[in-house]
Design an enzyme around this catalytic site. Structure first.
Site, mmCIF file in Angstrom:
data_model
loop_
_atom_site.group_PDB
_atom_site.id
_atom_site.type_symbol
_atom_site.label_atom_id
_atom_site.label_comp_id
_atom_site.label_asym_id
_atom_site.label_seq_id
_atom_site.Cartn_x
_atom_site.Cartn_y
_atom_site.Cartn_z
ATOM 1 N N GLY A 1 -14.256 2.221 -23.288
ATOM 2 C CA GLY A 1 -15.442 1.784 -22.447
ATOM 3 C C GLY A 1 -15.595 2.722 -21.292
ATOM 4 O O GLY A 1 -15.422 3.773 -21.511
ATOM 5 N N SER A 2 -16.026 2.324 -20.255
ATOM 6 C CA SER A 2 -16.349 3.015 -19.309
ATOM 7 C C SER A 2 -15.305 3.770 -18.439
ATOM 8 O O SER A 2 -15.430 4.883 -17.832
ATOM 9 C CB SER A 2 -17.247 2.480 -17.931
ATOM 10 O OG SER A 2 -18.512 1.735 -18.427
ATOM 11 N N THR A 3 -13.831 3.577 -18.796
ATOM 12 C CA THR A 3 -12.927 4.278 -18.412
ATOM 13 C C THR A 3 -12.702 5.642 -18.794
ATOM 14 O O THR A 3 -12.337 6.434 -18.242
ATOM 15 C CB THR A 3 -11.627 3.530 -18.607
ATOM 16 O OG1 THR A 3 -11.252 3.496 -19.868
ATOM 17 C CG2 THR A 3 -11.483 2.148 -17.906
#
Lengths: 370, 616
Positions: B316-318
């Site tokens: 995801g956004s990591t």
């Protein structure tokens, strides 16, 4: 080939053959006891008994064949025979098969042979050749016998690498026996003993403790109470529990419960002594004694020095194997793993020793022919 | 005289030889007389029931300590019931008596005896392990009715903290038939490491068995020890783990499922590793029952798997941390490049949405990270292209196992055009790059890998191989193995690139507009990145999370490091199927771990958030 006349046949040594057969029968009978697994298994169907009988038969045939030519012809081929046995020995690490933690056998398709058994006889033949024209009457010096040491060192190193410490011990004992009979000065023996005695502690001191430990367990595995040490105890119990009259054939409990290692080969004496007691052991040792004494007599009466050395050396092999094997199973010598001649299961040992005995008979037969 | 004859002087040596032969054979006969006649009686009695036996003394397995020398795995004595069937003159009767005394199931013991039918004669069969005190007393008082039965003391593995770090520590079990044939030096009934450190470090932990030569009486009871070889206990494993931090991380996870990994970014040392749901290794140590095993294996939440190293999830956004680094290094944006977010972009034949439907307006890379804008990274992804993204991800160690000393580590997936051709036989479609740019699509990573990514950002660009064993020692403290940090890659980025990312990640936590404000720790500057990874297909019509079945719910991520100025700890948290955002579900867990690490009382949580400074 020299004519094979009736005079020769007359001097064929039936006593030696009879003694050998007597000892070999002890072997077959004991192998059956050591390997029979169920009550139903019969003597004639035990595969190891059948094979041992086959080896005895082959050995006997070889023994007879070994008298049909004049042993003095061996003089010429002595080094060739030795070299052949050495080549076989060299092949062991290259193409040998492993058994019991050591690489000792060469597989020739139908049979596996153990070159370390052949080298014993090969070395005796070569040493007989080397010393048969030695000068002097017991005053050979060390420098006179140096090449003989080389003849010992090469096979000894190869066998040590297998590793087969027992055979190295036998070969070395036989070597010094022959050196003695060939006429090395007594003070040379003394010198060797002193140098050897001094060198060992000197070398020992230079070893690190863990190296010393390794050497010790290698030299005397019975110091490991969980491994060979346990086997020695069980072997001593087997022999001792036989007492004077023995537990009776096929009634050895140590044997039946599989507590003896290698019970049909190296430890067969324990099986025998458990079931036949002291009286059986006494008879067996007397049979060996008779065999050895007869051999020494033949050596004494031999017409030439080659024959005398040959007979002496072969008898030495038998003698030392008996002493070391019984000493090992009864717990006075390190467990090194060598067969009891003519009794332990194994084709290479049986056939090579029987052929060698044939040579002794050969020497005896021809003592009047020239 | 014939020249070839034996000289007479040497013939005399034959006579000497003859004498020597007679003497040696005579000595042999004397020796045999001594054994068979003088001591014969004694040996006869020893041979009955084979009175001299070999008893094995199992080596005590090495203990496992944390970095401060605190016990993680220990041994305690266990009393086991053993039977030598040869000594029990009537085996079924003995077993019946035992069954009555121990209150066991009828038939349990006889099947155990049958299973050991091929053992060497006179070797013991362990019937029951770890019996209680009353049973011991019962057996001792009924000794005479139980020939061949003995109670033996042996070491038993114990894990004082139960499920804590269970996946990392692993468990032991009886050696299987298959292991007996494939591994040397094991015998039936031996214990062997089956998973985790117990398995991977088996060779160090195991030790060398000893043994005793003992004399026993007619019913097999030990009379005396003749000689013995001492067992060599196994070596001690000293972990890089911090026990208290591990327990704090376990507490922080609460009832959630997922994983927490804490690393020391300066060395790659694992400080804590949690995987949930977990199992209790003590159950294996006592001998797991078939039903228990079945329950563990069939559990859909897979408690035996380590989610930290085996679980793969879309980051995801990591993943935007990797994207930002690639963008700045490649120069597709500079720190001042502004990109407009209107809530989504149209690409191909569909719209790619930002998580914030109303859009973020104009923002640079700093703000894009702080506010986790998707559109910004869609654009960056397009400019970089999939193969450049893959190259940067690989440099961080993604897409391949990190090499931690645990079995079955997953490598995750970092897609590239070559990968897709090989895997599906299809070309890469440009639209797929957009999904990858926000850590969705084919990309999957393990929590351990993401911890390693944030550690490399934190430490200035060095990728270490994560290690959890610092040292191996013999029981008396001699060092056997000293683990040094292993550098697997140097990112080689510009100093400013990493500096800018670290500043942005600090604002994720500490600015009021950041998505990770719940990770604030009083007095410590924390940097981090949130992530919410969708399990279903990206962009599809989705019902509200609360109404979804567990398996379809979003994963919540948070990766963090602290303090920002000179980082000492890097943390990755994955809350599996949390159905919440990384900022709400995962960040508080990371907060607690970091707070504990710096000794900030956990009670202060509430006040921290209110008093947190804004670093703009």
């Amino acid at each position: 080939m020299r004519q094979f006349d009736r005079r020769l046949a007359y001097h064929f040594d039936w006593l030696l053959v009879a003694l050998t057969l007597a000892v070999a029968s002890v072997g077959i009978v004991t192998i059956y006891s050591a390997t029979v697994t169920s009550e139903k298994g019969s003597f004639a169907t035990n595969p190891l008994v059948i094979r041992q009988a086959l080896y005895d038969g082959i050995g006997l045939a070889g023994m007879v064949a070994a008298v049909f030519f004049d042993y003095r012809r061996l003089e010429r081929y002595a080094y060739l025979i030795f070299a052949f046995a050495l080549v076989m020995l060299v092949l062991v690490p290259v193409m040998g098969s492993v058994g019991g933690g050591a690489r000792r056998w060469i597989n020739l398709g139908v049979v596996s042979v153990q070159p370390s058994e052949m080298i014993k006889v090969g070395l005796v033949v070569a040493l007989a050749r080397y010393f048969h024209r030695a000068r002097g009457t017991g005053d050979l010096r060390l420098r006179d016998v140096a090449p003989a040491f080389v003849m010992l060192a090469i096979p000894a190193a190869l066998i040590l690498a297998q590793p087969d410490l027992g055979t190295v011990g036998v070969v070395t004992a036989v070597f010094f026996s022959i050196l003695f009979f060939a006429g090395l000065r007594l003070r040379s023996f003394l010198l060797l003993a002193i140098v050897g005695g001094a060198a060992v502690p000197l070398l020992w001191g230079h070893l690190k403790p863990y190296q010393q430990q390794r050497v010790l367990t290698f030299l005397s595995p019975e110091m490991d109470p969980l491994g060979a040490g346990y086997h020695v105890i069980q072997s001593k119990i087997a022999i001792g529990s036989g007492m004077f009259w023995g537990k009776g054939y096929l009634h050895g409990t140590q044997n039946k419960l599989n507590f003896l290692p290698e019970q049909h080969t190296d430890f067969i004496f324990s099986v025998f002594a458990e079931e036949w007691g002291y009286i059986g052991a006494l008879v067996l040792i007397v049979l060996y004694a008779a065999l050895v004494l007869r051999g020494l007599q033949i050596s004494y009466r031999a017409k030439d020095r080659f024959g005398s050395l040959l007979a002496f050396g072969i008898v030495a092999i038998i003698f030392w194997q008996v002493v070391i094997n019984v000493g090992m199973t009864s717990g006075v010598l390190p467990v090194v793993g060598i067969p009891l001649p003519f009794v332990s299961y194994g084709g290479s040992s049986i056939t090579s020793m029987m052929i060698a005995l044939g040579l002794v008979i050969n020497v005896n037969m021809r003592r009047f022919t020239f | 005289m014939n020249r070839r004859e034996v000289p007479a002087a040497l013939r005399r040596r034959l006579v000497v030889s003859l004498a020597a032969v007679l003497v040696l054979l005579g000595l042999t006969l004397i020796r045999l007389w001594h054994l068979q006649v003088t001591e014969g009686e004694q040996y006869r009695s020893l041979s009955e029931n084979n009175r001299i036996r070999l008893k094995r003394v199992r080596a005590t397995r090495g203990t496992v300590l944390d970095r401060h020398g605190q016990i993680m795995v220990d041994n305690r004595p266990s009393f086991d019931v053993a039977l030598v069937p040869e000594d029990a003159h009537d085996v079924p009767r003995t077993l019946a008596t035992l069954t009555r005394l121990l209150g066991a199931e009828a038939g349990d013991f006889s099947s155990a005896v049958q299973a050991a039918a091929n053992r060497p004669p006179f070797e013991e069969v362990i019937l029951k392990r770890d019996i209680d005190w009353e049973s011991i007393v019962a057996l001792e008082t009924h000794q005479l009715e139980l020939p061949g039965v003995s109670v033996q003391v042996g070491p038993r593995r114990t894990y004082p903290f139960g499920t804590a770090a269970a996946h990392l520590l692993g468990y032991v079990g009886e050696v299987s038939q298959q292991e007996l044939t494939s591994r040397q030096g094991y015998r039936m009934g031996d214990l062997i490491g089956k998973a985790g450190a117990e398995r991977y470090w088996e060779g160090y932990l195991r030790g060398v068995d000893g043994g005793q030569q003992v004399e026993v009486d007619a019913v097999g009871r030990k009379l005396r020890v003749l000689s013995e070889v001492e067992e060599t206990p196994g070596n001690t494993l000293i972990l890089s783990l911090d026990r208290d931090l591990q327990l704090a991380a376990e507490r922080a996870m609460g009832d959630r499922e997922g994983a927490v990994v804490a690393l020391d970014p300066r060395s790659g040392d694992v400080l804590a590793m949690v995987s949930r749901p977990a199992f209790d290794p003590n159950v294996f140590a006592r001998g797991i029952r078939a039903a228990e095993w079945r329950a563990l294996v069939q559990d859909r939440k897979r408690p035996l798997n380590s989610k930290a190293v085996q679980g793969t999830y879309p980051p995801g956004s990591t993943f935007k941390v990797v994207m930002a680094a690639a963008a700045l290094e490649e120069g597709v944006v500079n720190p001042f490049t502004q990109i407009f977010c209107g809530g989504g972009i149209f690409f191909g034949n569909r719209t790619f949405h930002c998580w914030r439907p109303s859009g973020h307006g104009d923002l640079n890379v700093h703000e894009a990270l702080v506010r986790s804008c998707d559109v910004f990274f869609y654009q960056v992804g397009q400019r970089l292209g999939i193969d450049t993204i893959a190259d940067y991800a690989h440099r961080f160690g993604l897409g391949a196992p990190t090499g931690i000393t645990l079995d079955h580590e997953s490598g995750g997936v970092i897609p590239s055009s070559a990968w897709k051709r090989q895997r599906f036989g299809e070309p890469w479609y440009a639209g797929e790059t957009l999904s990858v740019a926000i850590g969705q699509g084919y990309v999957t990573t393990t929590p351990l890998q993401m911890a390693n990514v944030i550690a490399a950002i934190a430490n200035g660009g060095t990728v270490y191989q994560p290690q959890f064993v610092k040292r191996v020692e013999t029981p008396d403290g001699t060092s056997v193995l000293e683990q040094q940090p292993i550098v697997t890659n140097d990112l080689g980025f510009k100093k400013t690139t990493l500096l800018q990312i670290r500043e942005a990640l600090s604002d994720v936590v500490n600015s009021s507009r950041g998505t990770g404000t719940k990770a604030r720790v009083r007095g410590i500057e924390v940097g981090g990145k949130t992530g919410t990874s969708q399990v279903g297909k990206l962009g599809a019509e989705r019902p509200k999370q609360g109404h979804m079945v567990r398996e379809r719910k979003d994963h919540a991520w948070f990766i963090a490091f602290a303090p920002v100025s000179s980082p000492e700890i890097a943390v990755a948290v994955l809350a599996e199927h949390a159905g919440e955002h990384g900022g709400t579900a995962a960040a508080p867990i990371a907060q607690q771990v970091i707070a504990h690490y710096f000794g900030v009382a956990e009670d202060d949580d509430a006040t921290i958030r209110q008093t947190a400074r804004v670093s703009f």
